[in-house]
Motif scaffolding. Structure first.
Motif, PDB file in Angstrom:
ATOM      1  N   PHE A 211       0.744  -0.827  -0.098  1.00 65.18           N
ATOM      2  CA  PHE A 211      -0.115  -0.168   0.235  1.00 65.18           C
ATOM      3  C   PHE A 211       0.602   1.009  -0.145  1.00 65.18           C
ATOM      4  CE2 PHE A 211      -3.346  -2.828   2.205  1.00 65.18           C
ATOM      5  CZ  PHE A 211      -3.885  -3.173   1.020  1.00 65.18           C
ATOM      6  N   ILE A 217      -2.371   1.460  -4.445  1.00 68.79           N
ATOM      7  CA  ILE A 217      -3.866   2.403  -3.323  1.00 68.79           C
ATOM      8  C   ILE A 217      -4.171   3.743  -4.210  1.00 68.79           C
ATOM      9  CG2 ILE A 217      -4.607   0.662  -2.612  1.00 68.79           C
ATOM     10  CD1 ILE A 217      -3.750   2.021   0.473  1.00 68.79           C
ATOM     11  N   ALA A 225     -11.135   0.544  -4.659  1.00 72.36           N
ATOM     12  CA  ALA A 225     -10.600  -0.054  -2.595  1.00 72.36           C
ATOM     13  C   ALA A 225     -11.819  -1.266  -2.517  1.00 72.36           C
ATOM     14  CB  ALA A 225      -9.831   0.940  -2.230  1.00 72.36           C
ATOM     15  N   TYR A 267      -5.088   3.301   4.333  1.00 71.21           N
ATOM     16  CA  TYR A 267      -4.873   4.090   3.863  1.00 71.21           C
ATOM     17  C   TYR A 267      -4.176   5.485   5.121  1.00 71.21           C
ATOM     18  CZ  TYR A 267      -7.180   4.116  -0.551  1.00 71.21           C
ATOM     19  OH  TYR A 267      -7.783   3.711  -1.859  1.00 71.21           O
ATOM     20  N   PRO A 274      -6.284   8.561  -1.022  1.00 67.05           N
ATOM     21  CA  PRO A 274      -7.492   8.195  -2.160  1.00 67.05           C
ATOM     22  C   PRO A 274      -7.164   8.814  -3.279  1.00 67.05           C
ATOM     23  CG  PRO A 274      -9.057   8.188  -0.931  1.00 67.05           C
ATOM     24  CD  PRO A 274      -8.149   8.426  -0.123  1.00 67.05           C
TER      25      PRO A 274
END
Length: 281
Positions: A211, A217, A225, A267, A274
């Motif tokens: 990630f 992502i 996602a 995240y 994102p």
């Protein structure tokens, strides 16, 4: 001279049953026991390396136990000697064992060492197209509505705090909940920091996504996602396959709100955001 007493052969069968039972326990029962202990949502299989190590240690222990006493040696070797000295139907069984055993081990070794070479079935696309039913979804916990924020203020006693500050605190709470869910469900493969280096990653045929890599992502909108988590590798479209994904189908074990919170935590852990979706006219 007195002839040596022949063994009963029970020790051979006890050792065989114990080793096979241990293997079946590690293969079938251990994943569910690990799931119960960790409180996870899916079974956690034992790594193949650990399973092989346990079986090897068991065989070594059995070898030491059997060979440390002449009586036990006779008892263990009795069935093997009977097979080697057999005639008639049992002799044909012996011949079959001698022929099939090396073929079996040779076939297993060959299948592990060879690599299948196939032509690509299409142009490799980094991100497959998201199904239309996911395009307009939004993470309800990233920007909670005013009425949810007001309820949060009343429950926590945050009188005198502005609506936006309370909203930020509520999102922070959702993010912490998402990190906890991530630790339970995603960390074994994706790692503590989302680097795709979790303890189970090395035993998967495909490495989990990193990630922190700006090409994963960070390049997709959040509904994308969510789609990948919800549908897993099995839910990928067939166009231009293979997509190289070992992601489980999490909709079988997690509720949508849990997956949205996991994305918040995901995240946050990776210290990225994102991609902002383009406005649809």
């Amino acid at each position: 001279m007195n002839r040596q007493r022949k063994g009963s052969g029970l020790l051979f069968w006890w050792v065989t049953v114990f080793v096979v039972g241990l293997y079946l326990f590690c293969w079938l029962a251990f994943p569910h026991i690990a799931k119960a202990i960790t409180g996870g949502q899916v079974p956690l299989p034992m790594p193949s390396t650990a399973l092989g190590l346990y079986i090897l240690i068991t065989l070594f222990g059995a070898f030491l136990y059997v060979t440390s006493d002449p009586e036990r040696r006779r008892d263990f070797l009795a069935p093997l000697l009977a097979l080697l000295q057999a005639e008639g139907a049992l002799g044909r069984v012996r011949l079959g064992v001698f022929v099939l055993t090396p073929l079996l081990f040779g076939g297993v070794l060959y299948s592990q060492l060879t690599r299948e070479v196939t032509s690509p079935t299409g142009i490799r696309i980094q991100h497959p197209t998201m199904p239309g039913r996911f395009e307009r979804l939004e993470n309800p916990f990233r920007n909670p509505p005013d009425e949810h924020v007001q309820q949060f203020i009343e429950k926590t006693g945050l009188s005198g705090v502005s609506l936006e500050k309370a909203r930020a605190k509520l999102v922070e709470r959702y993010t912490r909940e998402g990190i906890v869910l991530y630790e339970k469900n995603c960390r074994p493969c994706h790692g503590v920091a989302g680097g795709g280096d979790g303890p189970m990653a090395r035993f998967l045929p495909l490495r989990p996504a990193n990630f922190r890599d700006p090409g994963t992502i960070a390049t997709v909108v959040e509904p994308y996602a969510f789609w990948r988590v919800n549908e897993g590798g099995r839910g990928l479209p067939t166009v231009a396959t293979p997509w190289d994904s070992a992601m489980p189908v999490w909709k079988r074990d997690l509720k949508p709100e849990q997956m949205w919170k996991i994305l918040l935590g995901e995240y946050e852990i990776a210290q990225i955001s994102p991609r902002i979706p383009e406005k649809l006219e």
